[in-house]
Structure formats: C-alpha cells, structure tokens
Write a protein that holds these residues in place. Structure first.
Motif, mmCIF file in Angstrom:
data_model
loop_
_atom_site.group_PDB
_atom_site.id
_atom_site.type_symbol
_atom_site.label_atom_id
_atom_site.label_comp_id
_atom_site.label_asym_id
_atom_site.label_seq_id
_atom_site.Cartn_x
_atom_site.Cartn_y
_atom_site.Cartn_z
ATOM 1 N N LYS A 43 4.002 -2.135 10.870
ATOM 2 C CA LYS A 43 4.693 -1.986 9.583
ATOM 3 C C LYS A 43 3.715 -1.920 8.415
ATOM 4 C CE LYS A 43 9.214 -3.925 10.718
ATOM 5 N NZ LYS A 43 10.249 -4.938 10.360
ATOM 6 N N ALA A 44 2.648 -2.683 8.471
ATOM 7 C CA ALA A 44 1.685 -2.664 7.375
ATOM 8 C C ALA A 44 1.052 -1.281 7.242
ATOM 9 C CB ALA A 44 0.613 -3.724 7.598
ATOM 10 N N VAL A 45 0.722 -0.674 8.376
ATOM 11 C CA VAL A 45 0.137 0.663 8.358
ATOM 12 C C VAL A 45 1.152 1.680 7.876
ATOM 13 C CG1 VAL A 45 -0.749 2.517 9.803
ATOM 14 C CG2 VAL A 45 -1.586 0.197 10.130
ATOM 15 N N ARG A 46 2.346 1.639 8.439
ATOM 16 C CA ARG A 46 3.346 2.666 8.173
ATOM 17 C C ARG A 46 3.945 2.547 6.775
ATOM 18 N NH1 ARG A 46 7.796 4.028 12.707
ATOM 19 N NH2 ARG A 46 5.846 4.655 13.712
ATOM 20 N N GLU A 47 4.215 1.344 6.332
ATOM 21 C CA GLU A 47 4.963 1.165 5.083
ATOM 22 C C GLU A 47 4.075 0.914 3.879
ATOM 23 O OE1 GLU A 47 7.812 -1.919 5.798
ATOM 24 O OE2 GLU A 47 8.734 -0.869 7.495
ATOM 25 N N GLN A 48 2.840 0.473 4.097
ATOM 26 C CA GLN A 48 1.971 0.148 2.969
ATOM 27 C C GLN A 48 0.709 1.018 2.935
ATOM 28 O OE1 GLN A 48 1.173 -4.118 2.982
ATOM 29 N NE2 GLN A 48 3.246 -4.543 3.720
ATOM 30 N N LEU A 49 -0.059 1.004 4.020
ATOM 31 C CA LEU A 49 -1.378 1.619 3.973
ATOM 32 C C LEU A 49 -1.326 3.147 3.934
ATOM 33 C CD1 LEU A 49 -3.302 -0.716 6.450
ATOM 34 C CD2 LEU A 49 -3.332 -0.741 3.946
ATOM 35 N N ILE A 50 -0.477 3.765 4.753
ATOM 36 C CA ILE A 50 -0.399 5.237 4.716
ATOM 37 C C ILE A 50 0.085 5.726 3.346
ATOM 38 C CG2 ILE A 50 0.816 7.245 5.646
ATOM 39 C CD1 ILE A 50 0.558 6.027 8.408
ATOM 40 N N PRO A 51 1.181 5.170 2.786
ATOM 41 C CA PRO A 51 1.571 5.605 1.436
ATOM 42 C C PRO A 51 0.471 5.369 0.399
ATOM 43 C CG PRO A 51 3.385 4.445 2.485
ATOM 44 C CD PRO A 51 2.189 4.268 3.373
ATOM 45 N N GLU A 52 -0.215 4.237 0.500
ATOM 46 C CA GLU A 52 -1.284 3.944 -0.458
ATOM 47 C C GLU A 52 -2.420 4.950 -0.341
ATOM 48 O OE1 GLU A 52 -4.405 0.309 -1.577
ATOM 49 O OE2 GLU A 52 -2.782 -0.037 -0.148
ATOM 50 N N SER A 53 -2.706 5.402 0.881
ATOM 51 C CA SER A 53 -3.816 6.329 1.092
ATOM 52 C C SER A 53 -3.570 7.694 0.484
ATOM 53 C CB SER A 53 -4.090 6.478 2.593
ATOM 54 O OG SER A 53 -3.090 7.262 3.218
ATOM 55 N N ARG A 54 -2.325 7.995 0.182
ATOM 56 C CA ARG A 54 -1.981 9.311 -0.336
ATOM 57 C C ARG A 54 -1.909 9.372 -1.862
ATOM 58 N NH1 ARG A 54 2.915 10.167 4.078
ATOM 59 N NH2 ARG A 54 1.614 10.953 5.776
ATOM 60 N N ARG A 55 -2.099 8.269 -2.508
ATOM 61 C CA ARG A 55 -1.883 8.229 -3.951
ATOM 62 C C ARG A 55 -2.979 8.912 -4.754
ATOM 63 N NH1 ARG A 55 2.159 4.981 -5.723
ATOM 64 N NH2 ARG A 55 3.166 3.664 -4.139
ATOM 65 N N SER A 56 -4.193 8.871 -4.254
ATOM 66 C CA SER A 56 -5.322 9.352 -5.046
ATOM 67 C C SER A 56 -5.811 10.716 -4.577
ATOM 68 C CB SER A 56 -6.471 8.343 -4.969
ATOM 69 O OG SER A 56 -7.599 8.827 -5.660
ATOM 70 N N ALA A 57 -6.042 11.597 -5.551
ATOM 71 C CA ALA A 57 -6.627 12.901 -5.232
ATOM 72 C C ALA A 57 -8.106 12.766 -4.880
ATOM 73 C CB ALA A 57 -6.457 13.852 -6.418
ATOM 74 N N ASP A 58 -8.720 11.672 -5.315
ATOM 75 C CA ASP A 58 -10.096 11.376 -4.954
ATOM 76 C C ASP A 58 -10.075 10.709 -3.588
ATOM 77 O OD1 ASP A 58 -12.688 10.559 -4.633
ATOM 78 O OD2 ASP A 58 -12.799 9.353 -6.469
ATOM 79 N N ARG A 59 -10.351 11.479 -2.550
ATOM 80 C CA ARG A 59 -10.183 10.959 -1.197
ATOM 81 C C ARG A 59 -11.221 9.899 -0.846
ATOM 82 N NH1 ARG A 59 -5.774 10.789 -0.514
ATOM 83 N NH2 ARG A 59 -5.625 11.136 1.735
ATOM 84 N N THR A 60 -12.383 9.941 -1.477
ATOM 85 C CA THR A 60 -13.374 8.892 -1.214
ATOM 86 C C THR A 60 -12.901 7.547 -1.759
ATOM 87 O OG1 THR A 60 -14.567 9.423 -3.263
ATOM 88 C CG2 THR A 60 -15.279 10.533 -1.252
ATOM 89 N N ALA A 61 -12.044 7.572 -2.785
ATOM 90 C CA ALA A 61 -11.559 6.325 -3.381
ATOM 91 C C ALA A 61 -10.652 5.546 -2.445
ATOM 92 C CB ALA A 61 -10.821 6.629 -4.691
ATOM 93 N N VAL A 62 -10.053 6.238 -1.472
ATOM 94 C CA VAL A 62 -9.134 5.552 -0.555
ATOM 95 C C VAL A 62 -9.775 5.315 0.811
ATOM 96 C CG1 VAL A 62 -7.017 6.286 -1.694
ATOM 97 C CG2 VAL A 62 -8.054 7.785 0.013
ATOM 98 N N SER A 63 -11.071 5.483 0.916
ATOM 99 C CA SER A 63 -11.761 5.203 2.179
ATOM 100 C C SER A 63 -11.522 3.781 2.672
ATOM 101 C CB SER A 63 -13.261 5.465 2.026
ATOM 102 O OG SER A 63 -13.531 6.846 1.953
#
Length: 529
Positions: free
Chosen positions: A454-474
């Motif tokens: 659930k943490a991956v699916r509901e929190q981390l994946i959505p969070e990873s998509r927020r920034s256009a700067d992909r290095t910022a979400v590494s």
C-alpha cells in the motif's frame, strides 16, 4: 541520448554476400526487415493489434507504423514532441491538466477527418474495455476528457503526473476512427486502421502473420519524415531461420532478436557488405512470483532465491557481452537506478539462503517449477533457465524444475496465476523510472500480480510522478526499490543491449531501433550514407 554504434562487416559463414535483395538495384524497392516477433490471433489472444489490448513490443512495433499518437519520442530520444498534435502542454503548475491542439486538416488513411472527438473516443475506449493485458493502467490517471472544438482537447488528471506526455506517446493512446472500432469491444484479427505514416496489409499463415507490408500513407500529416515508400516486416520462428533468410538474400535487415552466436560471429569474422550496429537498450529480464502460490507465498523462499542467484555467472554463461547483471528493477542508465538487491543480499551465498529458510521454518529442499516462454525473447531463454535451475539446485536448498511454453500459451496462463515462478522481459514503454515500477506494482498492472504494498501503490508511486525534474524524485524510487528488494515480488536478473545487422546500402539503421526497442521503419532508406 548517447549512442555507441559498431559498424562491422559480417561473418562469411553466417551472412553471405548480399548484392541484391528482393530483385533489382532500384533504390525505391521495398526494404525487407526480419524479426523473431510472432503475431498470433487465436481464442486466447483474438485482438493482438488492438491498442486497447496490445502490450508487447512486437505488436507495438506494428501499431507505431500505422496509428498516430498526439505525442512521440523525437529522433535520438528525449522528451516527447507533438506528432498528431500541433502543440501539447500542461496548462497548470500542478501537472493535472494537459491541453493539446491537433494539426489542422488531419485525416485517417481512408480520408475520414480526424478530430478531437476521435482522440477522446480512443482514450476512453481503452479505459472502458480495460483488458486484462494491463494496457489501461497507462491511462488510468485520467479523470475526465474535455473537447473544446474539433482540434482542442484537455485531459484532466486525477493526480499530478509529469510522465503523462510519455504515456500519450505510446500506442495505447493511439488515435482510432469511431467508424472502424467499437467503443466497448476489441477488434479481432490483424486489421489496423489509423492515420500513421503507413498503411498495412498482412499476409497470414493460418492464425499467424507471415508478413506485414507497410506502404507510405499519402494522407499522413505529422512530425515523422519517411525515408522510404514501402517496408516489409517478415516474422521468423527463430534467429537461425532469420539469419538464413539474410544469407539467402531474402531480407535486408535482421533485427530483434539476434542470437549471441550471430552477434559474436558478425563481430569477430567480418566480411564486406554487412554492417552490425549496436544500439543502446533498456531491456531487462526478471523472475516474477505469484505471491499467493503456496511454494513462494512465504517471502523467505523468495529472499533465499535472491541470495543464491548468481547474475554474473548467468550472464557469462548465456549472454556474454550483450548483457550485464541487474540488481534493481530500474536499469543503470535510467535516473533512479540502485543496487538494492546486491546491497541487501551481497554475493551469492548458499549459507545465507539456508539461514533465511531456517529462521522462517521452511523445510528444504523447496520444490519449485520455473516457467519461461520458448519463443518470445530469443534462443537464449532456455539456456538461461537451465542455468538458473542448476544454480538453485546446486545449493541443496531447492528442487527446481523448468518448463517452457509458447508465448500464446505462456502469457494467458501467467495472467491467470497458473505459475508460481516465471520469467519475463520488459522493454520500457518510455525511458523513465516510473515505467520500471508502476507496470509491476501499481493497480491493474501488467503482471496481474496479487502482490500489493500500500505504501508503494498509494503514496510512493503518486509522489514520484509529481515533479518534472526526474532527478528530484530519485529518493522516492530508492524507497520503492528497497521495498522490492526486501519483499522480492520480482527478482531482477540482467539488462541487455540491442543489435541490428543490415546490408551496407541500407541507411538509417542506427536510428531504426530506439532504446525502448521501438522499431522505427520510416528511418530506413537506401543509398550511400
């Protein structure tokens, strides 16, 4: 995108002199391309070329020639640029509203006008049909679609998604005519109607495609420049058969997938007239688990397997210099890559695996069957699984068997959950870390896996998509990969390179296969470079 291109003449024993292919020296004759991709329409896969169902590289390589998308990857890679669209972009800072304007005067290949309503119909159709192949998951972030007029369309997203332009570049978002496709049912068979750079006619052998003939679409309007008028794509059962076709002057280009022996021979024993091109690749291979299956339900079994699989020995034994070990889902050339499987499990160790199983109260040897597809990824797959079996069994901790099946049998059985352990490859839909994570771990995923974090699916994946700067979400992708390494719903094995062999009068070979294994037939031409 950095490209390393090897231009090497071919081996005499494998590829005989190719002075003429398909007759004559006319530069306008069809370019003939060989592939080991197989295209089958049967009861299990009745609609292999419907964008609402197709989710494998071979099918997408047909759709990319015939069906337009709003955006596409530019020559040489990079961020998507408009294709059927004149312009596209986020209209808000939160990346939740994406607006596109179509090129003026677009039509389908039969002359029917292409409008924003067709775009809306096509995308909503994928979401409504929601096939079990995982295609709809790419567009599942869309909340509503609004058409402003015949040329303007707005996608309102459920949550911010900086990767959305990439998703609109995939054949899943291909634009279809309402007059040719049902809104609620898949289109069976091999017919494809679109507005792409080519029209297509198929020659069949029973329920399989023997040859697809692509002819320049005179009504095409888009960002792609065609360097030929006609290309034939011929499907072969294996790399050896494809190699004989090249040797017998039946094809001009030999593409995915070539065997290791062919690549080695072409490299070490050159002959004038043939060029071997190495193209950067982002393909990965992995083992996946039905985490509800009794034999692997306890993650200790999966962790023990992760502790003993020797990726380096596997690669050396089967793939040589054409692959390298992989210790995370995200390959080394993509932002967010890590080595969590090595960091957690270290070098292969039977004692460590024994301790994991003992602590969990697992009796040994653990009986397993490793399933693989015999015809989808090339001739090395069987040897790969023989090697994995030997590695597991040599520890005394496992009693592993292997079982192969054709893709037409393998894929439906895998989706049904028939296999506890199985091997798959992944060619990314687009070169972003999101596409090595979400297709396996998000809802309605490609694997149809019962594993849920659930943490991956509901929190981390959505969070990873927020920034256009992909290095910022590494760091976010780092958390996801650490979770995968600990739970082991998948076990990454290796990442590979790509090769194409072609006659030296064929130009554009270095551009014809991009890092995602997309076959861009329009790049091929004839004449001196």
């Amino acid at each position: 995108m950095n490209r390393k291109t090897l231009v090497l003449p071919a081996v005499a024993g494998l590829l005989a002199p190719l002075l003429v292919a398909c007759g004559g020296s006319d530069e306008n004759r069809a370019i003939v391309v060989g592939t080991t991709d197989r295209f089958l329409a049967d009861s299990e896969t009745p609609a292999p070329l419907d964008p609402a169902f197709a989710y494998d590289t071979g099918a997408w390589n047909i759709l990319r020639q015939t069906v337009q998308t709003l955006m596409h990857a530019p020559r040489g890679g990079g961020e998507p640029v408009p294709e059927a669209a004149e312009s596209c972009g986020f209209s808000d800072k939160a990346s939740e509203s994406y607006r596109c304007k179509l090129r003026e005067g677009l039509t389908f290949s039969d002359g029917t006008p292409l409008t924003a309503d067709d775009v809306k119909f096509s995308v909503e159709r994928v979401l409504n049909i929601k096939s079990d192949n995982g295609t709809a998951a790419l567009l599942a972030g869309i909340d509503t679609i609004e058409t402003k007029n015949d040329r303007e369309i707005v996608f309102h997203l459920k949550t911010p998604d900086a990767t959305f332009p990439y998703k609109l570049s995939t054949p899943v978002a291909g634009i279809l005519s309402k007059g040719k496709y049902s809104a609620t049912e898949l289109r069976e068979g091999f017919e494809v109607d679109g507005s792409g750079p080519y029209t297509m006619k198929v020659e069949r052998e029973g329920d399989r495609v023997a040859k697809a003939v692509f002819t320049r679409n005179p009504k095409y309007q888009g960002d792609i420049t065609l360097r030929n008028d006609k290309v034939e794509l011929r499907s072969y059962a294996d790399a050896d058969t494809m190699g004989r076709a090249l040797r017998n002057r039946e094809i001009d280009v030999m593409t995915r997938s070539m065997s290791l022996d062919q690549i080695k021979d072409l490299t070490e024993k050159p002959q004038a007239g043939i060029e071997l091109t190495e193209v950067p690749g982002l393909e990965i291979r992995y083992l996946a688990f039905n985490t509800e299956a009794p034999s692997v339900k306890d993650k200790a079994v999966r962790q023990a397997m992760a502790s003993v699989v020797d990726r380096g020995a596997l690669v050396n034994a089967v793939y040589g210099t054409t692959a390298q070990p992989l210790y995370s889902l995200i390959p080394s050339s993509i932002t967010g890559h890590s080595t969590d499987f090595f960091d957690i499990y270290g070098e292969p160790s039977a004692p460590k695996a024994r301790g994991i199983l003992k602590d969990a109260g697992i009796k040994t040897p653990v009986k397993l069957t490793l399933h693989y597809t015999t015809d989808h990824y090339g001739s090395g797959t069987q040897k790969e699984f023989e090697t994995l079996r030997e590695q597991l069994n040599s520890t005394g901790l496992f009693d592993a068997a292997i079982e192969g099946a054709e893709w037409s049998t393998f894929r439906p059985a895998q989706k049904r959950g028939d296999y506890a352990v199985y091997g798959l490859g992944w060619f990314p839909d687009f070169p972003d870390p999101d596409n090595y994570v979400a297709p396996f771990l998000d809802a309605d995923n490609f694997l149809n896996t019962p594993y849920v974090n659930k943490a991956v699916r509901e929190q981390l994946i959505p969070e990873s998509r927020r920034s256009a700067d992909r290095t910022a979400v590494s760091p976010v992708f780092g958390e996801i990969q650490e979770t995968v390494a600990k739970d082991v719903p998948l076990l990454p094995l290796w990442q590979g390179k790509q090769y194409v062999a072609a006659r030296d009068d064929v130009t554009g070979v270095e551009w014809a296969l991009n890092t995602s294994s997309d076959l861009l037939l329009w790049e091929l031409g004839r004449g001196s470079v």
